[in-house]
Every structure is written in structure tokens, then in C-alpha cells.
Design a protein around this motif. Sequence first.
Motif, PDB file in Angstrom:
ATOM      1  N   ARG A  71       0.824  -1.217   0.000  1.00  8.49           N
ATOM      2  CA  ARG A  71       0.000   0.000   0.000  1.00  8.49           C
ATOM      3  C   ARG A  71       0.852   1.258   0.000  1.00  8.49           C
ATOM      4  NH1 ARG A  71      -2.515   3.492  -1.140  1.00  8.49           N
ATOM      5  NH2 ARG A  71      -4.731   3.951  -0.890  1.00  8.49           N
ATOM      6  N   PRO A  75      -2.572   1.659  -4.524  1.00  3.89           N
ATOM      7  CA  PRO A  75      -3.764   1.007  -3.985  1.00  3.89           C
ATOM      8  C   PRO A  75      -3.664  -0.509  -4.159  1.00  3.89           C
ATOM      9  CG  PRO A  75      -4.375   2.879  -5.348  1.00  3.89           C
ATOM     10  CD  PRO A  75      -2.914   2.672  -5.549  1.00  3.89           C
ATOM     11  N   VAL A  76      -4.271  -1.251  -3.219  1.00  2.00           N
ATOM     12  CA  VAL A  76      -4.148  -2.713  -3.199  1.00  2.00           C
ATOM     13  C   VAL A  76      -5.522  -3.360  -3.086  1.00  2.00           C
ATOM     14  CG1 VAL A  76      -3.209  -4.711  -1.973  1.00  2.00           C
ATOM     15  CG2 VAL A  76      -1.898  -2.584  -2.078  1.00  2.00           C
ATOM     16  N   GLY A  93      -4.662  -1.494   5.217  1.00  2.00           N
ATOM     17  CA  GLY A  93      -4.551  -0.586   4.082  1.00  2.00           C
ATOM     18  C   GLY A  93      -5.121  -1.086   2.779  1.00  2.00           C
ATOM     19  N   ALA A  94      -5.605  -2.331   2.725  1.00  2.00           N
ATOM     20  CA  ALA A  94      -6.191  -2.825   1.482  1.00  2.00           C
ATOM     21  C   ALA A  94      -7.400  -1.974   1.112  1.00  2.00           C
ATOM     22  CB  ALA A  94      -6.606  -4.286   1.636  1.00  2.00           C
ATOM     23  N   ASP A  95      -7.514  -1.641  -0.165  1.00  2.00           N
ATOM     24  CA  ASP A  95      -8.670  -0.875  -0.618  1.00  2.00           C
ATOM     25  C   ASP A  95      -9.913  -1.753  -0.725  1.00  2.00           C
ATOM     26  OD1 ASP A  95      -7.662   2.036  -1.627  1.00  2.00           O
ATOM     27  OD2 ASP A  95      -6.090   0.536  -1.794  1.00  2.00           O
TER      28      ASP A  95
END
Length: 219
Positions: A71, A75-76, A93-95
Motif C-alpha cells: 500500500r 492502492p491494493v 490498508g487494502a482498498d
Amino acid sequence: MTYVIVSLDRSRSGPLLRDLRGARLLPPLIHPWGSHHAYEELLTEPRSLAILDVPDERWRPGLEHRVGLLRRLAPVIALVPQGADAADLLDAGADNVLTRNMPVEELAVRLATERRSLASAGPVPHECSPPASVLPHHGSQRLLLRLLLSDRRPWCCHDLSQLLGTAEQPLNRAALRARLDRLHSVLEPLGLALTRSGAWKRLFYTVVPSAGDRAATRP
């Protein structure tokens, strides 16, 4: 928006991602974790999206840490086995977190929707893109410099070792230190310096204006 696929087990990712490519959704190349090419693409393409494929539960320990590291580049979206808990990955933090076992048609629609949503939000800003003329010729050195300049927050040695190693094995700490030491001569012409802080078991590296550059800007 450019998709960059990073897999923790490329051979086991193959069947699913071939089906998704059949839906004309994904590029043909699957990068293994630690791929210099994948990371450079995420850092240089202003509208890039990392898809982290997690083929099975054996990769569950430490997965939040891997998501957090990716991230910092882009974006992940994480593709995880059915039953995996998405909450920790979203906190890391994963989108978005999608179940890789869902029907391919549904997964393709979900990925396309995520792509449109992230594209409308605009590109992820990177703090500094070094001139091509000063980039090291060696691929590992060039990538390390991009990482340090794209995000000026301190980079922990353990984070860099894991990001730059393979899915199974982090980069050797001695090799990482050697690469970092060789960057001093590249940073100096840019008016920058690499600082180190922390204890020897957990060192933090940060790029800052060099002492000479700071002195020249004082009133």
C-alpha cells in the motif's frame, strides 16, 4: 488504471488469473512477490493498482504486513481464499478484499467496479520522481532509490527486507545494507542524504536534504 498482479505463489495463481484474462480484465503477466519490475511499474505508473493474489491459507500469517507494504506503493486489492477474515487486511490498508473462489464472472465484475472507483479517485501521489539521468543502472539499486524517494516516511530495515525478498525468504540484511550504502553517491548530486536511526536490530532509513543543502537555504 494499470493492473499489476503480484502473487505469493505464481504457479497456483495461474488458473484463476488465466480465467480472468479471458474476461479481458487482467494483463498476461503474473509477478512473484519481490519482483523489481512489478514494483517499478507501481511506482512509475501514476494510475496503477496492485492485485495481491493469496492462493491459499498458508500465506495467512503476516499477510497484513505484506498488504501494508504494497500500500506504500499503490492502492491494493487482495484476492484471498474463501473464509479469510477481511477486516485485518482492510485495517492494514487494502482498498478491498475479494474472495478468489467466487465465480469468475462475478469476480471480474467486482474487479472492474473497483478499478473504476479507484480511477475516479485519482492517482496515488508519490513525493519525488528522480530524473532518469541520476538513476542507477543496476535494477535493484534503481528500485531501492525509487522506494526511498517515493515515500519519505522512514523505511524499517525489516520492511525493506520483506518487500525486496521472495515470498518465502526476506532479503538478506547484509545485502540490503550494502545496497543502501551504495546509494549515498547517487543521493549527493540531488542534494539529499540517507539517514539511519534506531537500534541495530531495527534500523530506520529516511531520505532528507543534505547538510550542505540545508545550510545553503538558511537566511
